[in-house]
Design a protein around this motif. Sequence first.
Motif, PDB file in Angstrom:
ATOM      1  N   SER A 195     -64.848 -29.952  16.560  1.00 21.01           N
ATOM      2  CA  SER A 195     -65.585 -29.604  15.345  1.00 21.01           C
ATOM      3  C   SER A 195     -65.812 -30.822  14.459  1.00 21.01           C
ATOM      4  O   SER A 195     -66.810 -30.889  13.724  1.00 21.01           O
ATOM      5  CB  SER A 195     -64.820 -28.537  14.563  1.00 21.01           C
ATOM      6  OG  SER A 195     -64.605 -27.381  15.346  1.00 21.01           O
ATOM      7  N   LEU A 196     -64.896 -31.790  14.505  1.00 21.96           N
ATOM      8  CA  LEU A 196     -64.987 -32.943  13.608  1.00 21.96           C
ATOM      9  C   LEU A 196     -66.267 -33.735  13.818  1.00 21.96           C
ATOM     10  O   LEU A 196     -66.892 -34.202  12.854  1.00 21.96           O
ATOM     11  CB  LEU A 196     -63.772 -33.853  13.817  1.00 21.96           C
ATOM     12  CG  LEU A 196     -62.425 -33.270  13.396  1.00 21.96           C
ATOM     13  CD1 LEU A 196     -61.296 -34.258  13.732  1.00 21.96           C
ATOM     14  CD2 LEU A 196     -62.402 -32.933  11.918  1.00 21.96           C
ATOM     15  N   GLU A 197     -66.677 -33.900  15.059  1.00 23.28           N
ATOM     16  CA  GLU A 197     -67.897 -34.658  15.343  1.00 23.28           C
ATOM     17  C   GLU A 197     -69.116 -34.014  14.685  1.00 23.28           C
ATOM     18  O   GLU A 197     -69.971 -34.704  14.111  1.00 23.28           O
ATOM     19  CB  GLU A 197     -68.108 -34.759  16.854  1.00 23.28           C
ATOM     20  CG  GLU A 197     -69.375 -35.511  17.228  1.00 23.28           C
ATOM     21  CD  GLU A 197     -69.605 -35.535  18.737  1.00 23.28           C
ATOM     22  OE1 GLU A 197     -70.701 -35.966  19.142  1.00 23.28           O
ATOM     23  OE2 GLU A 197     -68.695 -35.122  19.495  1.00 23.28           O
ATOM     24  N   LEU A 198     -69.180 -32.691  14.743  1.00 21.18           N
ATOM     25  CA  LEU A 198     -70.323 -31.988  14.156  1.00 21.18           C
ATOM     26  C   LEU A 198     -70.277 -32.042  12.627  1.00 21.18           C
ATOM     27  O   LEU A 198     -71.317 -32.140  11.969  1.00 21.18           O
ATOM     28  CB  LEU A 198     -70.349 -30.536  14.634  1.00 21.18           C
ATOM     29  CG  LEU A 198     -70.430 -30.327  16.146  1.00 21.18           C
ATOM     30  CD1 LEU A 198     -70.569 -28.848  16.474  1.00 21.18           C
ATOM     31  CD2 LEU A 198     -71.589 -31.119  16.744  1.00 21.18           C
ATOM     32  N   ASN A 235     -64.142 -27.139   5.486  1.00 20.64           N
ATOM     33  CA  ASN A 235     -63.802 -26.498   6.755  1.00 20.64           C
ATOM     34  C   ASN A 235     -62.308 -26.414   7.049  1.00 20.64           C
ATOM     35  O   ASN A 235     -61.885 -25.646   7.887  1.00 20.64           O
ATOM     36  CB  ASN A 235     -64.491 -27.249   7.884  1.00 20.64           C
ATOM     37  CG  ASN A 235     -64.192 -28.743   7.803  1.00 20.64           C
ATOM     38  OD1 ASN A 235     -63.199 -29.217   8.337  1.00 20.64           O
ATOM     39  ND2 ASN A 235     -65.043 -29.497   7.106  1.00 20.64           N
ATOM     40  N   MET A 236     -61.499 -27.262   6.425  1.00 13.72           N
ATOM     41  CA  MET A 236     -60.054 -27.297   6.625  1.00 13.72           C
ATOM     42  C   MET A 236     -59.626 -27.673   8.046  1.00 13.72           C
ATOM     43  O   MET A 236     -58.549 -27.299   8.506  1.00 13.72           O
ATOM     44  CB  MET A 236     -59.397 -25.978   6.212  1.00 13.72           C
ATOM     45  CG  MET A 236     -59.340 -25.762   4.710  1.00 13.72           C
ATOM     46  SD  MET A 236     -58.357 -26.994   3.814  1.00 13.72           S
ATOM     47  CE  MET A 236     -56.693 -26.494   4.241  1.00 13.72           C
ATOM     48  N   MET A 237     -60.458 -28.458   8.744  1.00 12.38           N
ATOM     49  CA  MET A 237     -60.014 -29.035  10.009  1.00 12.38           C
ATOM     50  C   MET A 237     -59.089 -30.216   9.717  1.00 12.38           C
ATOM     51  O   MET A 237     -59.337 -30.995   8.785  1.00 12.38           O
ATOM     52  CB  MET A 237     -61.204 -29.523  10.831  1.00 12.38           C
ATOM     53  CG  MET A 237     -62.181 -28.435  11.273  1.00 12.38           C
ATOM     54  SD  MET A 237     -61.462 -27.212  12.396  1.00 12.38           S
ATOM     55  CE  MET A 237     -61.398 -25.795  11.315  1.00 12.38           C
ATOM     56  N   ASP A 238     -58.046 -30.375  10.500  1.00 11.59           N
ATOM     57  CA  ASP A 238     -57.187 -31.552  10.360  1.00 11.59           C
ATOM     58  C   ASP A 238     -58.002 -32.811  10.644  1.00 11.59           C
ATOM     59  O   ASP A 238     -58.720 -32.888  11.644  1.00 11.59           O
ATOM     60  CB  ASP A 238     -56.011 -31.484  11.334  1.00 11.59           C
ATOM     61  CG  ASP A 238     -55.011 -30.396  10.981  1.00 11.59           C
ATOM     62  OD1 ASP A 238     -54.967 -30.002   9.797  1.00 11.59           O
ATOM     63  OD2 ASP A 238     -54.274 -29.950  11.883  1.00 11.59           O
ATOM     64  N   TYR A 284     -56.708 -22.014  10.226  1.00 11.27           N
ATOM     65  CA  TYR A 284     -57.087 -23.289   9.627  1.00 11.27           C
ATOM     66  C   TYR A 284     -57.057 -23.288   8.098  1.00 11.27           C
ATOM     67  O   TYR A 284     -56.882 -24.338   7.485  1.00 11.27           O
ATOM     68  CB  TYR A 284     -58.429 -23.809  10.159  1.00 11.27           C
ATOM     69  CG  TYR A 284     -59.590 -22.835  10.241  1.00 11.27           C
ATOM     70  CD1 TYR A 284     -60.612 -22.848   9.296  1.00 11.27           C
ATOM     71  CD2 TYR A 284     -59.713 -21.953  11.316  1.00 11.27           C
ATOM     72  CE1 TYR A 284     -61.699 -21.995   9.403  1.00 11.27           C
ATOM     73  CE2 TYR A 284     -60.796 -21.105  11.433  1.00 11.27           C
ATOM     74  CZ  TYR A 284     -61.797 -21.125  10.471  1.00 11.27           C
ATOM     75  OH  TYR A 284     -62.882 -20.279  10.580  1.00 11.27           O
ATOM     76  N   GLN A 285     -57.197 -22.149   7.455  1.00 12.87           N
ATOM     77  CA  GLN A 285     -56.988 -22.092   6.005  1.00 12.87           C
ATOM     78  C   GLN A 285     -55.516 -21.778   5.722  1.00 12.87           C
ATOM     79  O   GLN A 285     -54.806 -21.231   6.553  1.00 12.87           O
ATOM     80  CB  GLN A 285     -57.910 -21.041   5.382  1.00 12.87           C
ATOM     81  CG  GLN A 285     -59.386 -21.414   5.495  1.00 12.87           C
ATOM     82  CD  GLN A 285     -60.307 -20.366   4.919  1.00 12.87           C
ATOM     83  OE1 GLN A 285     -59.875 -19.335   4.405  1.00 12.87           O
ATOM     84  NE2 GLN A 285     -61.602 -20.609   5.012  1.00 12.87           N
ATOM     85  N   ASP A 332     -55.314 -35.913   2.723  1.00 13.12           N
ATOM     86  CA  ASP A 332     -56.711 -36.182   2.375  1.00 13.12           C
ATOM     87  C   ASP A 332     -56.844 -37.430   1.520  1.00 13.12           C
ATOM     88  O   ASP A 332     -57.799 -38.199   1.679  1.00 13.12           O
ATOM     89  CB  ASP A 332     -57.310 -34.970   1.653  1.00 13.12           C
ATOM     90  CG  ASP A 332     -57.588 -33.814   2.605  1.00 13.12           C
ATOM     91  OD1 ASP A 332     -57.166 -33.903   3.774  1.00 13.12           O
ATOM     92  OD2 ASP A 332     -58.225 -32.832   2.191  1.00 13.12           O
ATOM     93  N   MET A 333     -55.911 -37.657   0.601  1.00 12.69           N
ATOM     94  CA  MET A 333     -55.954 -38.874  -0.193  1.00 12.69           C
ATOM     95  C   MET A 333     -55.785 -40.107   0.687  1.00 12.69           C
ATOM     96  O   MET A 333     -56.494 -41.106   0.530  1.00 12.69           O
ATOM     97  CB  MET A 333     -54.863 -38.835  -1.266  1.00 12.69           C
ATOM     98  CG  MET A 333     -55.144 -37.887  -2.409  1.00 12.69           C
ATOM     99  SD  MET A 333     -56.597 -38.364  -3.399  1.00 12.69           S
ATOM    100  CE  MET A 333     -56.026 -39.893  -4.126  1.00 12.69           C
ATOM    101  N   GLU A 334     -54.848 -40.041   1.632  1.00 12.89           N
ATOM    102  CA  GLU A 334     -54.631 -41.170   2.538  1.00 12.89           C
ATOM    103  C   GLU A 334     -55.863 -41.439   3.397  1.00 12.89           C
ATOM    104  O   GLU A 334     -56.138 -42.580   3.762  1.00 12.89           O
ATOM    105  CB  GLU A 334     -53.421 -40.901   3.432  1.00 12.89           C
ATOM    106  CG  GLU A 334     -52.094 -40.923   2.690  1.00 12.89           C
ATOM    107  CD  GLU A 334     -50.933 -40.458   3.556  1.00 12.89           C
ATOM    108  OE1 GLU A 334     -51.175 -39.975   4.676  1.00 12.89           O
ATOM    109  OE2 GLU A 334     -49.767 -40.594   3.102  1.00 12.89           O
ATOM    110  N   GLU A 335     -56.619 -40.374   3.705  1.00 12.02           N
ATOM    111  CA  GLU A 335     -57.793 -40.506   4.567  1.00 12.02           C
ATOM    112  C   GLU A 335     -59.048 -40.917   3.803  1.00 12.02           C
ATOM    113  O   GLU A 335     -60.077 -41.202   4.416  1.00 12.02           O
ATOM    114  CB  GLU A 335     -58.038 -39.188   5.298  1.00 12.02           C
ATOM    115  CG  GLU A 335     -56.951 -38.845   6.309  1.00 12.02           C
ATOM    116  CD  GLU A 335     -57.110 -37.446   6.899  1.00 12.02           C
ATOM    117  OE1 GLU A 335     -58.208 -36.870   6.758  1.00 12.02           O
ATOM    118  OE2 GLU A 335     -56.150 -36.944   7.504  1.00 12.02           O
TER     119      GLU A 335
END
Length: 326
Positions: free
Chosen positions: A145-148, A168-171, A222-223, A239-242
């Motif tokens: 899903s991340l690629e899309l 989306n809440m994907m890792d 995922y949620q 998310d902050m680190e990313e």
Amino acid sequence: MTDKYDFKRHRRLRSSAAMRSMVRETQLQMDDFIYPIFVVEGNDIKKEVPSMPGVFQVSLDYVKAEMEELQSLGIKAVMVFGVPAEKDEQGTGAFADTGIVQEATRLIKREVPRMLVVADTCLCEYTSHGHCGVIHNHDVDNDASLELLAKTAVSQVEAGADIIAPSNMMDGFVTVIRHALDGAGYPNVPIMSYAVKYASAFYGPFRDAADSTPQFGDRKTYQMDPSNRLEAIREAESDMEEGADFLIVKPAMSYLDIVRDVKNNFNAPVVAYNVSGEYSMVKAAAQNGWINEKELVLEKLTAMKRAGADLIISYFAKDVAKWLGE
């Protein structure tokens, strides 16, 4: 004359409206608000969402007038959700150059260029199954899903979006989108991450507005579990680190403790999403004459700011603009 009794007289600072206003600690202002809009394909469509009185699905030919109304009210930012005419298993409409969010964004930036466009970056409105990613073995495949999602973000920015808001809440979604935007030449576009998004029962009316109800199962893999507090810190920290620039907490009203936790732990703007169920409950009660809508809404939105929200995504933004202008 001295007091007969030895106690504090706190009521002195509540003695009049002017006095209360002078010492008020938390103030709502229109710069605090982001207004969600739902754009549908087609023409001459302005359809009220049955479960959300006062909220409409609008086609592109109504978007300019909608933006001009918002601008006249002092609302400076919109979050754009798209409702496509066709869906498929991959949600390809989300990242199509002619996708509905992309077309709406181009129109807004052309006609009302000072309006800040926050693009919802997800697949659920575009997938035939209603989930936020690619389905493998009857579950959402995180990495596929991340690629899309990255393609969607780049497409939205190419159309003119000022901020990307992945919901989306994907890792790993923040880091993948950040790398995609940077690689496409958009290092200065910020990410407003749905860092803390619970699997909440408050989302029902939104699914009417966005036509995004899952066709099977639910989103609990995922949620987040509404029972968890420390998990929110772990999610926001990742998310902050990313590379996230804003942190959204969703929903807001029942999660003010989480808003405060996020505010206390991270040096980034915190965004409270005053979600559809929170909106519709108040509207229903107001229509039945059970509450004073203005006083209740202003109280609960002030509570979100008091809890630590720097910004509020709210369907009440138009109402608030009118009330604050009285």
